[in-house]
Design a protein around this motif. Sequence first.
Motif, short mmCIF file in Angstrom:
data_model
loop_
_atom_site.label_atom_id
_atom_site.label_comp_id
_atom_site.label_asym_id
_atom_site.label_seq_id
_atom_site.Cartn_x
_atom_site.Cartn_y
_atom_site.Cartn_z
N GLU A 127 -1.30 -12.73 -21.13
CA GLU A 127 -1.63 -12.31 -22.49
C GLU A 127 -1.03 -10.95 -22.83
O GLU A 127 -0.46 -10.75 -23.90
N LEU A 128 -1.14 -10.00 -21.91
CA LEU A 128 -0.63 -8.66 -22.16
C LEU A 128 0.90 -8.64 -22.18
O LEU A 128 1.50 -7.79 -22.84
N GLY A 129 1.51 -9.56 -21.46
CA GLY A 129 2.97 -9.66 -21.51
C GLY A 129 3.48 -10.02 -22.88
O GLY A 129 4.59 -9.60 -23.27
N LEU A 130 2.71 -10.78 -23.65
CA LEU A 130 3.10 -11.09 -25.03
C LEU A 130 2.96 -9.87 -25.93
O LEU A 130 3.76 -9.67 -26.85
N ARG A 131 1.94 -9.05 -25.67
CA ARG A 131 1.73 -7.85 -26.47
C ARG A 131 2.73 -6.76 -26.15
O ARG A 131 3.09 -5.95 -27.02
N PHE A 132 3.18 -6.72 -24.90
CA PHE A 132 4.10 -5.67 -24.46
C PHE A 132 5.31 -6.31 -23.77
O PHE A 132 5.46 -6.27 -22.55
N PRO A 133 6.21 -6.92 -24.56
CA PRO A 133 7.33 -7.67 -23.97
C PRO A 133 8.33 -6.80 -23.22
O PRO A 133 9.12 -7.31 -22.43
N GLU A 134 8.30 -5.48 -23.44
CA GLU A 134 9.22 -4.59 -22.73
C GLU A 134 8.78 -4.38 -21.28
O GLU A 134 9.57 -3.93 -20.44
N MET A 135 7.51 -4.67 -20.99
CA MET A 135 6.93 -4.32 -19.70
C MET A 135 7.18 -5.40 -18.64
O MET A 135 7.20 -6.60 -18.94
N LEU A 136 7.32 -4.95 -17.40
CA LEU A 136 7.26 -5.83 -16.24
C LEU A 136 5.89 -5.63 -15.60
O LEU A 136 5.59 -4.56 -15.08
N LEU A 137 5.05 -6.65 -15.69
CA LEU A 137 3.67 -6.59 -15.23
C LEU A 137 3.51 -7.50 -14.02
O LEU A 137 3.76 -8.71 -14.10
N VAL A 138 3.07 -6.93 -12.92
CA VAL A 138 3.00 -7.65 -11.64
C VAL A 138 1.64 -7.36 -10.99
O VAL A 138 1.10 -6.26 -11.13
N SER A 139 1.11 -8.34 -10.30
CA SER A 139 -0.08 -8.10 -9.47
C SER A 139 0.18 -8.65 -8.08
O SER A 139 0.97 -9.58 -7.90
N CYS A 140 -0.49 -8.06 -7.10
CA CYS A 140 -0.39 -8.59 -5.74
C CYS A 140 -1.77 -8.53 -5.08
O CYS A 140 -2.57 -7.64 -5.37
N ASN A 141 -2.03 -9.50 -4.23
CA ASN A 141 -3.25 -9.56 -3.42
C ASN A 141 -2.85 -9.34 -1.97
O ASN A 141 -2.44 -10.27 -1.28
N TRP A 142 -2.98 -8.10 -1.48
CA TRP A 142 -2.51 -7.79 -0.13
C TRP A 142 -3.24 -8.63 0.92
O TRP A 142 -2.67 -8.94 1.98
N PHE A 143 -4.47 -9.03 0.65
CA PHE A 143 -5.27 -9.76 1.63
C PHE A 143 -4.82 -11.21 1.80
O PHE A 143 -5.32 -11.92 2.67
N GLN A 144 -3.87 -11.65 0.97
CA GLN A 144 -3.33 -13.00 1.11
C GLN A 144 -2.03 -13.04 1.92
O GLN A 144 -1.40 -14.09 2.04
N LEU A 145 -1.63 -11.90 2.47
CA LEU A 145 -0.42 -11.90 3.29
C LEU A 145 -0.59 -12.88 4.46
O LEU A 145 -1.61 -12.88 5.14
N PRO A 146 0.42 -13.71 4.69
CA PRO A 146 0.30 -14.68 5.80
C PRO A 146 0.17 -14.01 7.16
O PRO A 146 -0.33 -14.63 8.11
N ASP A 147 0.62 -12.76 7.28
CA ASP A 147 0.54 -12.04 8.55
C ASP A 147 -0.90 -11.91 9.06
O ASP A 147 -1.13 -11.70 10.25
N LYS A 148 -1.87 -12.03 8.15
CA LYS A 148 -3.28 -11.87 8.53
C LYS A 148 -3.64 -12.77 9.71
O LYS A 148 -4.34 -12.35 10.63
N HIS A 149 -3.17 -13.99 9.69
CA HIS A 149 -3.58 -14.96 10.71
C HIS A 149 -2.98 -14.67 12.08
O HIS A 149 -3.43 -15.20 13.08
N GLU A 150 -1.98 -13.80 12.11
CA GLU A 150 -1.39 -13.43 13.40
C GLU A 150 -2.19 -12.32 14.09
O GLU A 150 -1.99 -12.07 15.28
N HIS A 151 -3.09 -11.68 13.37
CA HIS A 151 -3.79 -10.51 13.90
C HIS A 151 -5.27 -10.73 14.16
O HIS A 151 -5.89 -9.95 14.89
N PHE A 152 -5.83 -11.80 13.58
CA PHE A 152 -7.27 -11.99 13.68
C PHE A 152 -7.59 -13.43 14.08
O PHE A 152 -6.90 -14.37 13.69
N ASP A 153 -8.65 -13.57 14.83
CA ASP A 153 -9.04 -14.88 15.37
C ASP A 153 -9.99 -15.62 14.45
O ASP A 153 -9.90 -16.85 14.32
N GLU A 154 -10.91 -14.91 13.83
CA GLU A 154 -11.96 -15.53 13.04
C GLU A 154 -11.53 -15.64 11.57
O GLU A 154 -11.09 -14.66 10.98
N LYS A 155 -11.68 -16.83 11.00
CA LYS A 155 -11.37 -17.02 9.59
C LYS A 155 -12.50 -16.47 8.72
O LYS A 155 -13.65 -16.43 9.13
#
Length: 253
Positions: A127-155
């Motif tokens: 929605e905000l991208g339509l209001r501000f077409p000049e902007m590059l708007l990005v989000s990231c969820n660091w906790f979804q990195l696949p590397d997580k499963h290589e470091h921890f045993d319990e899901k």
Amino acid sequence: MRPYILAESNWKSIKEQEVELAILPWGATEAHNYHLPYATDVIEADNIAAEAGRIAWEKGAKVIVLPTIPFGVNTGQADIKLDINLNPSTQLAILGDIIEVLNRQKIYKLLIVNSHGGNDFKPMLRELGLRFPEMLLVSCNWFQLPDKHEHFDEKGDHADEMETSLILYLRPELVLPLEEAGEGKERKSRIKGIREGWAWSERQWSMVTKDTGIGNPKAATREKGEKFFKVVTEKVAELYLELAKINIQNRYE
């Protein structure tokens, strides 16, 4: 003073400082099992965004990390004491105001570093991208990195082994002894489509978990947290660098 952290900067330095990318860490204030602080998501967002900022800054990216938003969407936790909810419409209004400021000041790139699973910024950024077409708007969820499963045993996905390990590394004085933590058992939906992942309904937290955790934290260690923190911040810093340098008008191959 860390020049890439807005809260620590001053007008004397900021008024002449080039900014290629603004970063907005976003957390939540909510119960995290019996042993972790309510600010767990805020602590993670603060530290991950800042350390990734340091790495990217030292590699030449002109980034600025904004103060962390401490409240997130907790609509499924209305009966959990002092879990503070921001409705998605409130988040949209906050984001809109922040983006308007950046756009007016010709800072055309914003990355949200999200630290809370209940926050979903995709429809807001559409929605905000339509209001501000000049902007590059990005989000990231660091906790979804696949590397997580290589470091921890319990899901798990809340006050689990991963989050407990991170807070043991970042703020150990705020963590109760692990023998005081609940097991983080999750009750699964009786609805097949939801269990299989192709249908969705918000989890009603007090129906799903007795201790507010999802995932057994008992195997967490400070050492695991330190190692994973380095993996996450290096990865997030790569994203900072890419976004800082990308030409908005030429960002597809």
